[in-house]
Write an enzyme that holds these catalytic residues in place. Structure first.
Site, PDB file in Angstrom:
ATOM      1  N   HIS A  16      36.588 -31.031 -93.218  1.00  0.00           N
ATOM      2  CA  HIS A  16      36.757 -30.590 -91.819  1.00  0.00           C
ATOM      3  C   HIS A  16      35.691 -29.549 -91.471  1.00  0.00           C
ATOM      4  O   HIS A  16      35.112 -29.582 -90.383  1.00  0.00           O
ATOM      5  CB  HIS A  16      38.121 -29.915 -91.629  1.00  0.00           C
ATOM      6  CG  HIS A  16      39.314 -30.817 -91.726  1.00  0.00           C
ATOM      7  ND1 HIS A  16      40.408 -30.521 -92.505  1.00  0.00           N
ATOM      8  CD2 HIS A  16      39.602 -32.000 -91.120  1.00  0.00           C
ATOM      9  CE1 HIS A  16      41.323 -31.477 -92.372  1.00  0.00           C
ATOM     10  NE2 HIS A  16      40.850 -32.395 -91.549  1.00  0.00           N
ATOM     11  N   LYS A  40      58.221 -33.269 -86.720  1.00  0.00           N
ATOM     12  CA  LYS A  40      57.695 -33.482 -88.077  1.00  0.00           C
ATOM     13  C   LYS A  40      57.583 -32.161 -88.844  1.00  0.00           C
ATOM     14  O   LYS A  40      56.904 -32.088 -89.872  1.00  0.00           O
ATOM     15  CB  LYS A  40      56.296 -34.124 -88.011  1.00  0.00           C
ATOM     16  CG  LYS A  40      56.305 -35.558 -87.547  1.00  0.00           C
ATOM     17  CD  LYS A  40      54.903 -36.114 -87.693  1.00  0.00           C
ATOM     18  CE  LYS A  40      54.757 -37.489 -87.092  1.00  0.00           C
ATOM     19  NZ  LYS A  40      53.344 -37.903 -87.044  1.00  0.00           N
ATOM     20  N   ARG A  91      35.067 -40.049 -93.010  1.00  0.00           N
ATOM     21  CA  ARG A  91      34.631 -39.884 -94.400  1.00  0.00           C
ATOM     22  C   ARG A  91      34.144 -41.204 -94.967  1.00  0.00           C
ATOM     23  O   ARG A  91      33.166 -41.266 -95.699  1.00  0.00           O
ATOM     24  CB  ARG A  91      35.789 -39.375 -95.270  1.00  0.00           C
ATOM     25  CG  ARG A  91      36.171 -37.938 -95.011  1.00  0.00           C
ATOM     26  CD  ARG A  91      37.517 -37.642 -95.599  1.00  0.00           C
ATOM     27  NE  ARG A  91      38.532 -38.523 -95.031  1.00  0.00           N
ATOM     28  CZ  ARG A  91      39.823 -38.452 -95.291  1.00  0.00           C
ATOM     29  NH1 ARG A  91      40.258 -37.559 -96.141  1.00  0.00           N
ATOM     30  NH2 ARG A  91      40.670 -39.278 -94.722  1.00  0.00           N
ATOM     31  N   SER A 128      43.449 -33.371 -96.797  1.00  0.00           N
ATOM     32  CA  SER A 128      44.451 -32.300 -96.866  1.00  0.00           C
ATOM     33  C   SER A 128      45.593 -32.698 -97.793  1.00  0.00           C
ATOM     34  O   SER A 128      46.081 -31.879 -98.575  1.00  0.00           O
ATOM     35  CB  SER A 128      45.016 -32.001 -95.471  1.00  0.00           C
ATOM     36  OG  SER A 128      44.010 -31.509 -94.631  1.00  0.00           O
TER      37      SER A 128
HETATM   38  O1  PNS Z   1      44.512 -34.414 -89.019  1.00  0.00           O
HETATM   39  P1  PNS Z   1      45.187 -35.679 -88.603  1.00  0.00           P
HETATM   40  O2  PNS Z   1      46.618 -35.685 -89.065  1.00  0.00           O
HETATM   41  O3  PNS Z   1      44.433 -36.916 -88.995  1.00  0.00           O
HETATM   42  O4  PNS Z   1      45.196 -35.655 -86.998  1.00  0.00           O
HETATM   43  C1  PNS Z   1      45.774 -36.694 -86.234  1.00  0.00           C
HETATM   44  C2  PNS Z   1      46.019 -36.194 -84.808  1.00  0.00           C
HETATM   45  C3  PNS Z   1      46.913 -34.955 -84.894  1.00  0.00           C
HETATM   46  C4  PNS Z   1      44.742 -35.847 -84.143  1.00  0.00           C
HETATM   47  C5  PNS Z   1      46.740 -37.318 -84.044  1.00  0.00           C
HETATM   48  O5  PNS Z   1      47.873 -37.725 -84.748  1.00  0.00           O
HETATM   49  C6  PNS Z   1      47.153 -36.853 -82.651  1.00  0.00           C
HETATM   50  O6  PNS Z   1      46.336 -36.798 -81.761  1.00  0.00           O
HETATM   51  N1  PNS Z   1      48.440 -36.494 -82.506  1.00  0.00           N
HETATM   52  C7  PNS Z   1      48.976 -36.022 -81.255  1.00  0.00           C
HETATM   53  C8  PNS Z   1      49.897 -37.057 -80.633  1.00  0.00           C
HETATM   54  C9  PNS Z   1      49.085 -38.145 -79.961  1.00  0.00           C
HETATM   55  O7  PNS Z   1      48.357 -37.907 -79.008  1.00  0.00           O
HETATM   56  N2  PNS Z   1      49.232 -39.378 -80.463  1.00  0.00           N
HETATM   57  C10 PNS Z   1      48.613 -40.539 -79.871  1.00  0.00           C
HETATM   58  C11 PNS Z   1      47.368 -41.000 -80.576  1.00  0.00           C
HETATM   59  S1  PNS Z   1      47.119 -42.614 -80.003  1.00  0.00           S
END
Ligand code: PNS
Length: 170
Positions: A16, A40, A91, A128
């Site tokens: 990141h 969650k 990645r 992570s």
């Molecule tokens: O670090 P991550 O877990 O890969 O991040 C994923 C994240 C948090 C960016 C994604 O899950 C997200 O945008 N969550 C917020 C809810 C949302 O908008 N979901 C719709 C995506 S189509």
């Protein structure tokens, strides 16, 4: 141009950080937004406040980076903040399929663009979840995360690290 780098950041990794550093050179301002899903809550290792503090510490040296959080849809956050560009790190090819789907959906429901930045290959195996797994056994994660994450992980698993240290020196 101001952009948003969203994620769970549980905790922020060196991968990141690599993507963030590249983005901070390309764009005027980068907001690191911890996307927090209250339903969650139990699935995160670090609380929202802990993740924000780690992010603030890890990015303190980057003057055009700020830290924020949001508990809903990313596109709603983008609209609220009047921002139009999302940064996501890639990645490996395996990330691409998932990220492509989310990028298309976000553009469909929120008219936001996603810009992908490739993390350096040395971080291609770091996530992570893997870092949390290694730390939960007291393993060495110091190369895989910024110092702020390493300290927080060592504190979170202080008993395991102390036990491992004790068994090594005995
Ligand atoms: O670090 P991550 O877990 O890969 O991040 C994923 C994240 C948090 C960016 C994604 O899950 C997200 O945008 N969550 C917020 C809810 C949302 O908008 N979901 C719709 C995506 S189509």
């Amino acid at each position: 141009m101001n952009v948003v780098f969203p994620g769970s950041f549980d905790p922020i990794t060196s991968g990141h950080m690599d993507v963030l550093t590249r983005a901070s050179k390309m764009f005027d301002h980068v907001t690191m937004t911890v996307m927090h899903n209250a339903r969650k809550q139990g699935r995160y290792l670090f609380t929202l406040e802990e993740r924000l503090q780690i992010l603030r510490d890890a990015t303190a040296h980057l003057p055009n980076v700020s830290v924020d959080s949001f508990g809903g849809l990313l596109v709603d956050y983008m609209a609220q903040e009047q921002k139009g560009i999302i940064i996501r790190g890639l990645r490996a090819v395996s990330d691409y399929e998932y990220e492509l789907q989310i990028a298309h959906l976000n553009r469909q429901i929120g008219e936001v663009e996603t810009v992908f930045i490739m993390a350096a290959t040395r971080w291609s195996f770091v996530s992570s979840s893997m870092v949390r797994e290694i730390a939960s056994y007291g393993g060495d994660i110091s190369e895989m995360v910024p110092r702020a994450s390493a300290s927080a992980l060592k504190l979170k698993f202080a008993d395991v690290y102390a036990e491992r240290e004790a068994s090594r020196s005995s």
